[in-house]
Design an enzyme around this catalytic site. Structure first.
Site, PDB file in Angstrom:
ATOM      1  N   ASP A  43       0.831  -1.203   0.000  1.00 31.47           N
ATOM      2  CA  ASP A  43       0.000   0.000   0.000  1.00 31.47           C
ATOM      3  C   ASP A  43       0.864   1.251   0.000  1.00 31.47           C
ATOM      4  O   ASP A  43       2.092   1.166   0.161  1.00 31.47           O
ATOM      5  CB  ASP A  43      -0.954  -0.010   1.215  1.00 31.47           C
ATOM      6  CG  ASP A  43      -0.283  -0.457   2.510  1.00 31.47           C
ATOM      7  OD1 ASP A  43       0.956  -0.459   2.574  1.00 31.47           O
ATOM      8  OD2 ASP A  43      -0.992  -0.795   3.455  1.00 31.47           O
ATOM      9  N   ASN A  96      -7.669  -2.528  14.364  1.00 28.38           N
ATOM     10  CA  ASN A  96      -9.058  -2.741  13.940  1.00 28.38           C
ATOM     11  C   ASN A  96      -9.189  -3.938  12.985  1.00 28.38           C
ATOM     12  O   ASN A  96     -10.217  -4.128  12.354  1.00 28.38           O
ATOM     13  CB  ASN A  96      -9.630  -1.473  13.292  1.00 28.38           C
ATOM     14  CG  ASN A  96      -8.910  -1.096  11.997  1.00 28.38           C
ATOM     15  OD1 ASN A  96      -7.979  -1.777  11.570  1.00 28.38           O
ATOM     16  ND2 ASN A  96      -9.335  -0.006  11.375  1.00 28.38           N
ATOM     17  N   HIS A 103      -7.389  -4.484  10.246  1.00 31.22           N
ATOM     18  CA  HIS A 103      -7.092  -4.267   8.828  1.00 31.22           C
ATOM     19  C   HIS A 103      -5.835  -5.015   8.400  1.00 31.22           C
ATOM     20  O   HIS A 103      -4.938  -5.277   9.196  1.00 31.22           O
ATOM     21  CB  HIS A 103      -7.026  -2.772   8.473  1.00 31.22           C
ATOM     22  CG  HIS A 103      -5.820  -2.022   8.954  1.00 31.22           C
ATOM     23  ND1 HIS A 103      -5.873  -0.710   9.362  1.00 31.22           N
ATOM     24  CD2 HIS A 103      -4.508  -2.370   9.065  1.00 31.22           C
ATOM     25  CE1 HIS A 103      -4.672  -0.295   9.697  1.00 31.22           C
ATOM     26  NE2 HIS A 103      -3.821  -1.287   9.525  1.00 31.22           N
ATOM     27  N   GLU A 127      -9.783  -1.477   5.322  1.00 28.32           N
ATOM     28  CA  GLU A 127     -10.422  -1.150   6.591  1.00 28.32           C
ATOM     29  C   GLU A 127     -11.681  -2.004   6.766  1.00 28.32           C
ATOM     30  O   GLU A 127     -12.201  -2.560   5.780  1.00 28.32           O
ATOM     31  CB  GLU A 127     -10.780   0.344   6.612  1.00 28.32           C
ATOM     32  CG  GLU A 127      -9.563   1.277   6.515  1.00 28.32           C
ATOM     33  CD  GLU A 127      -8.737   1.359   7.810  1.00 28.32           C
ATOM     34  OE1 GLU A 127      -8.593   0.340   8.518  1.00 28.32           O
ATOM     35  OE2 GLU A 127      -8.226   2.465   8.095  1.00 28.32           O
TER      36      GLU A 127
HETATM   37  C1  F6R Z   1       1.481  -1.103   6.179  1.00 25.55           C
HETATM   38  C2  F6R Z   1       0.284  -1.922   6.343  1.00 25.55           C
HETATM   39  C3  F6R Z   1      -0.513  -1.909   7.601  1.00 25.55           C
HETATM   40  C4  F6R Z   1       0.332  -2.292   8.829  1.00 25.55           C
HETATM   41  C5  F6R Z   1      -0.528  -2.323  10.092  1.00 25.55           C
HETATM   42  C6  F6R Z   1       0.307  -2.600  11.322  1.00 25.55           C
HETATM   43  O1  F6R Z   1       2.093  -1.355   4.932  1.00 25.55           O
HETATM   44  O2  F6R Z   1      -0.066  -2.594   5.429  1.00 25.55           O
HETATM   45  O3  F6R Z   1      -1.588  -2.797   7.487  1.00 25.55           O
HETATM   46  O4  F6R Z   1       0.917  -3.535   8.618  1.00 25.55           O
HETATM   47  O5  F6R Z   1      -1.190  -1.108  10.248  1.00 25.55           O
HETATM   48  O6  F6R Z   1       1.202  -1.545  11.500  1.00 25.55           O
HETATM   49  P1  F6R Z   1       2.297  -1.575  12.668  1.00 25.55           P
HETATM   50  O7  F6R Z   1       3.250  -2.661  12.310  1.00 25.55           O
HETATM   51  O8  F6R Z   1       2.946  -0.219  12.606  1.00 25.55           O
HETATM   52  O9  F6R Z   1       1.559  -1.854  13.934  1.00 25.55           O
END
Ligand code: F6R
Length: 241
Positions: free
Chosen positions: A67, A135, A137, A142
């Site tokens: 992403d 959440n 995701h 989302e």
């Molecule tokens: C980022 C992504 C997000 C993160 C998720 C966890 O490329 O795809 O889904 O993997 O938000 O983020 P952290 O590791 O910062 O808790």
């Protein structure tokens, strides 16, 4: 689904790095899907250490990001492409040309999403790395997002923007939109490895692994894949039965 609860922070990092190293060594021309975020910082650091002492090379690897923020300045340190440049490209033999990402500044974001979907389909991701949001995701899918939406422009929830505020000088600077692979696109990879650290991920992990497959918990889509490893620390595992 293989579930690994790491004994320590170091064990967590080594277990994840071992899965990535094995894939890069076993496959002639590896295609790896990369995630960004705190969960991966130490894992990528370990990969850099293995590269530096000659145990690992990315020379033949192509990497695709999950992403990217939309509308973030090209040189912003939190642009995901720049994060991966700083964490891996500047420190290993993975080249900038071999790193693919959706362009969050493209003039036509819909066209850019379609281009990225074609690129992913052509490349064929071997190992896809994933973090998980509080959440539930994955990437920036989302809660409520259809699994089959293809790469799309996502409006980030208030919760995700609050979580990600730690990376920005002030909360309003967190972008409101991102381009993200869909859960369905992620499921096309041959193998998935999802990582979770900390108590704040415990509920999402319980729902993703033990709850029903439902778009309200995007990570529950992983239950539909035949080859998934979930690596977590003890804190993230606290709500598992
Ligand atoms: C980022 C992504 C997000 C993160 C998720 C966890 O490329 O795809 O889904 O993997 O938000 O983020 P952290 O590791 O910062 O808790």
């Amino acid at each position: 689904m293989k579930i690994i609860v790491a004994r320590s922070g170091r064990d967590f990092v080594l277990t994840a790095a071992d899965i990535i190293s094995a894939h890069l060594s076993d496959v002639t021309t590896p295609v790896i899907g990369l995630a960004t975020g705190d969960t991966f910082t130490d894992v990528y650091r370990e990969l850099v250490a293995r590269y530096r002492d000659g145990r690992l090379s990315f020379a033949k690897t192509r990497a695709l990001l999950l992403d990217e923020y939309a509308g973030i300045a090209a040189h912003h340190p939190q642009r995901f492409r720049n994060v991966i440049c700083a964490e891996l490209i500047d420190r290993t033999d993975l080249t900038a040309d071999a790193l693919h990402s959706p362009d969050g500044n493209a003039k036509d974001l819909q066209q850019e999403c379609a281009r990225y979907d074609r690129l992913i389909a052509d490349a064929g991701v071997g190992l896809q790395l994933l973090g998980i949001g509080q959440n539930g995701h994955i990437a920036f899918n989302e809660p409520g997002t259809s699994f089959s939406s293809g790469t799309h422009v996502a409006r980030l929830t208030a919760e995700t923007r609050r979580d990600n505020a730690r990376f920005f000088p002030s909360p309003p600077e967190v972008p409101r939109y991102a381009l993200t692979q869909s859960s369905g696109t992620i499921l096309m990879a041959s193998e998935l490895a999802m990582l979770a650290r900390g108590k704040s991920k415990a509920r999402a992990i319980r729902q993703a692994i033990g709850g029903p497959v439902d778009t309200s918990v995007p990570a529950s889509a992983l239950q539909l894949h035949a080859k998934v490893t979930v690596i977590m620390d003890r804190e993230a595992a606290t709500e598992l039965a």
